[in-house]
Design a protein around this motif. Sequence first.
Motif, mmCIF file in Angstrom:
data_model
loop_
_atom_site.group_PDB
_atom_site.id
_atom_site.type_symbol
_atom_site.label_atom_id
_atom_site.label_comp_id
_atom_site.label_asym_id
_atom_site.label_seq_id
_atom_site.Cartn_x
_atom_site.Cartn_y
_atom_site.Cartn_z
ATOM 1 N N THR A 134 -29.448 20.160 -98.549
ATOM 2 C CA THR A 134 -29.042 19.536 -97.301
ATOM 3 C C THR A 134 -28.939 20.620 -96.249
ATOM 4 N N ILE A 135 -29.583 20.382 -95.089
ATOM 5 C CA ILE A 135 -29.507 21.353 -94.007
ATOM 6 C C ILE A 135 -29.050 20.663 -92.727
ATOM 7 N N GLU A 136 -28.639 21.459 -91.751
ATOM 8 C CA GLU A 136 -28.080 20.943 -90.506
ATOM 9 C C GLU A 136 -29.174 20.396 -89.584
ATOM 10 N N ASP A 137 -28.800 19.380 -88.807
ATOM 11 C CA ASP A 137 -29.692 18.832 -87.783
ATOM 12 C C ASP A 137 -28.901 18.625 -86.493
ATOM 13 N N PRO A 138 -29.240 19.369 -85.405
ATOM 14 C CA PRO A 138 -30.307 20.352 -85.288
ATOM 15 C C PRO A 138 -29.993 21.606 -86.106
ATOM 16 N N PHE B 269 -31.108 15.937 -94.229
ATOM 17 C CA PHE B 269 -30.503 16.451 -93.005
ATOM 18 C C PHE B 269 -29.131 15.817 -92.768
ATOM 19 N N ALA B 270 -28.193 16.664 -92.322
ATOM 20 C CA ALA B 270 -26.854 16.205 -91.955
ATOM 21 C C ALA B 270 -26.626 16.529 -90.485
ATOM 22 N N PRO B 271 -26.196 15.553 -89.685
ATOM 23 C CA PRO B 271 -26.017 15.808 -88.250
ATOM 24 C C PRO B 271 -24.882 16.790 -87.983
ATOM 25 N N VAL B 272 -24.976 17.470 -86.849
ATOM 26 C CA VAL B 272 -23.948 18.423 -86.429
ATOM 27 C C VAL B 272 -23.076 17.767 -85.365
ATOM 28 N N ARG B 273 -21.763 17.849 -85.564
ATOM 29 C CA ARG B 273 -20.812 17.288 -84.615
ATOM 30 C C ARG B 273 -20.182 18.427 -83.804
ATOM 31 N N PRO C 58 -27.684 15.993 -68.569
ATOM 32 C CA PRO C 58 -27.511 14.674 -69.199
ATOM 33 C C PRO C 58 -28.354 13.588 -68.532
ATOM 34 N N GLY C 59 -29.051 12.826 -69.381
ATOM 35 C CA GLY C 59 -29.844 11.708 -68.894
ATOM 36 C C GLY C 59 -31.215 12.066 -68.375
ATOM 37 N N THR C 60 -31.599 13.348 -68.453
ATOM 38 C CA THR C 60 -32.894 13.789 -67.925
ATOM 39 C C THR C 60 -33.750 14.360 -69.045
ATOM 40 N N ASP C 61 -34.958 13.831 -69.198
ATOM 41 C CA ASP C 61 -35.886 14.364 -70.190
ATOM 42 C C ASP C 61 -36.469 15.677 -69.650
ATOM 43 N N LEU C 62 -36.193 16.764 -70.353
ATOM 44 C CA LEU C 62 -36.598 18.081 -69.869
ATOM 45 C C LEU C 62 -37.901 18.586 -70.481
ATOM 46 N N HIS C 63 -38.614 17.746 -71.183
ATOM 47 C CA HIS C 63 -39.857 18.184 -71.825
ATOM 48 C C HIS C 63 -40.836 18.791 -70.819
ATOM 49 N N THR C 64 -41.119 18.070 -69.745
ATOM 50 C CA THR C 64 -42.146 18.506 -68.802
ATOM 51 C C THR C 64 -41.770 19.789 -68.074
ATOM 52 N N ARG D 241 -37.283 21.064 -80.402
ATOM 53 C CA ARG D 241 -37.921 21.958 -81.382
ATOM 54 C C ARG D 241 -37.032 22.156 -82.602
ATOM 55 N N TYR D 242 -35.743 21.926 -82.459
ATOM 56 C CA TYR D 242 -34.799 22.207 -83.536
ATOM 57 C C TYR D 242 -34.188 20.950 -84.145
ATOM 58 N N SER D 243 -34.613 19.778 -83.675
ATOM 59 C CA SER D 243 -33.971 18.538 -84.114
ATOM 60 C C SER D 243 -34.962 17.599 -84.782
ATOM 61 N N GLN D 244 -34.504 16.918 -85.834
ATOM 62 C CA GLN D 244 -35.301 15.900 -86.510
ATOM 63 C C GLN D 244 -35.159 14.538 -85.848
ATOM 64 N N SER D 245 -34.103 14.357 -85.093
ATOM 65 C CA SER D 245 -33.823 13.073 -84.462
ATOM 66 C C SER D 245 -34.437 13.037 -83.066
ATOM 67 N N GLU D 246 -34.142 11.983 -82.338
ATOM 68 C CA GLU D 246 -34.632 11.843 -80.971
ATOM 69 C C GLU D 246 -33.697 12.512 -79.967
ATOM 70 N N GLY D 247 -32.677 13.196 -80.450
ATOM 71 C CA GLY D 247 -31.706 13.823 -79.562
ATOM 72 C C GLY D 247 -32.229 15.104 -78.928
ATOM 73 N N LEU D 248 -31.420 15.684 -78.087
ATOM 74 C CA LEU D 248 -31.677 16.954 -77.412
ATOM 75 C C LEU D 248 -32.873 16.901 -76.455
ATOM 76 N N THR D 249 -33.302 15.710 -76.067
ATOM 77 C CA THR D 249 -34.390 15.638 -75.085
ATOM 78 C C THR D 249 -33.943 16.162 -73.727
ATOM 79 N N ASP D 250 -32.633 16.145 -73.476
ATOM 80 C CA ASP D 250 -32.106 16.615 -72.191
ATOM 81 C C ASP D 250 -31.574 18.040 -72.262
ATOM 82 N N THR D 251 -32.016 18.785 -73.282
ATOM 83 C CA THR D 251 -31.425 20.100 -73.554
ATOM 84 C C THR D 251 -32.499 21.172 -73.740
ATOM 85 N N VAL D 252 -32.203 22.371 -73.265
ATOM 86 C CA VAL D 252 -33.056 23.537 -73.508
ATOM 87 C C VAL D 252 -32.196 24.682 -74.022
ATOM 88 N N LEU D 253 -32.838 25.648 -74.701
ATOM 89 C CA LEU D 253 -32.156 26.855 -75.185
ATOM 90 C C LEU D 253 -32.514 28.018 -74.276
#
Length: 445
Positions: free
Chosen positions: A187-191, A209-213, A391-397, A409-421
Amino acid sequence: MLISLDKNSGIPLFEQIYDIIRQQIIDGELENDERLPSKRQLQRDLSISQTTIENAYGRLLDEDLIYSREKSGYFVTPVAQLKGGNRETAADIVRKKKKYYTLPPGTIDTTIVQSDVLKHIAREVFSDDELLNLGDESGERRLREQIRHYLHINRGVNCSTDQIFIGPSTEFLLEQLLYLMGHPAMTIEDPGYPVIKKVLQRLGSKVDFAPVREDGVDVGTVLALSNPVVHVTPSHQFPSGVVLSLQKRIQLLNHADAAGSYIIEDDYDSEFRYTGRPLSSMQGLDQNDRTIYMSTFSKALYPSLRLSCMVLPKRLAELYYAKRLSCNVPRQMQLIVAHFMERGYLERHINRVRKIYRTKMEAVTSWLRREYEGIEIYGDHTGMHFMLSVPGTDLHTPAEKHSIVHGSRYSQSEGLTDTVLIGIGEKSAEEIMDILAAFLGDIFP
């Protein structure tokens, strides 16, 4: 038999003769058991010394490409002919181009590495001819003793020197560990850190995968999956930066003891905590020898050093020795780091670098919070990167346009679309702010 020599090529004449005859045998131009010209005949035809011909024929004899008959001369050894094919050249190799990021996590500021000290120690180490022979398969004891002392003082790790093993990366050590454990489900963390998933998939291991809270990995999911191994980054979760709470640490340790499972503790970026002392390790809290501790020197010193360590429970340590696994890190590199630690340079270096990165982190994040009201920042209390969310903004583009690492890039779910590292290691605070101003300018015009 045609032999054409180039006396100006720089290649010894006997090697040219050897190569020509060898290739003619392989290509079938010289038939099995065919008689070769005598040494005297070749000497006369090629106008070269008989010693040169003897050397060429001697090499062909050594490789069993020809054989001799007393008073009869030399003959071609019967060999099978190679089948023709379409051999591709190196130019035909296709390599996937590595993605370039302007602010990647995991890179460092090379200007603050104590290169002069390392060069001085390196000259000293490489002058020791004893190190030219092989050393301890599991790693140089001198380095392992220094690591044991360092981890005990700074991370609360409790172990003997014989429980510490060296490797060129945590990825390499993880592969060795999974081999020792029979490639269990994990079992590994997601993200989470993508290298872990890559290793597991490459080896064909089952992975869940186990979600991170907000307080670390979701323990309920870990317990429900009940895999033999769970991989966590408790002191500085990658990439979110959250810290695994003491309550959850205890729950995971108690579960591991009851189930006979193991916890892999990846101590990612733990040295660079900017508020208070780094948190103690789970391994030091463990009372039942169910925790495998892993760490690397890539952030504390520099990434290309390629030196990591793991601390194994007694049973797995004994299995490592029984299987005679090897650390695969040159002795000289191990001893350079050992000397660097022995003389107190590592402690001073980390304290100095922590201040530099803390100042840079505070400058960048304070500027962001002051200039952009619609953003959120987290994970900036530790390490060399932080997460920036709109929040609420897709940052892919915009992330793709400005070569910023997107959270998906680090998540298996549909989350973190509004996030960058955002990595702060490589560039100055001013350069980071310039890059982020251009990036955010496309989001907040």
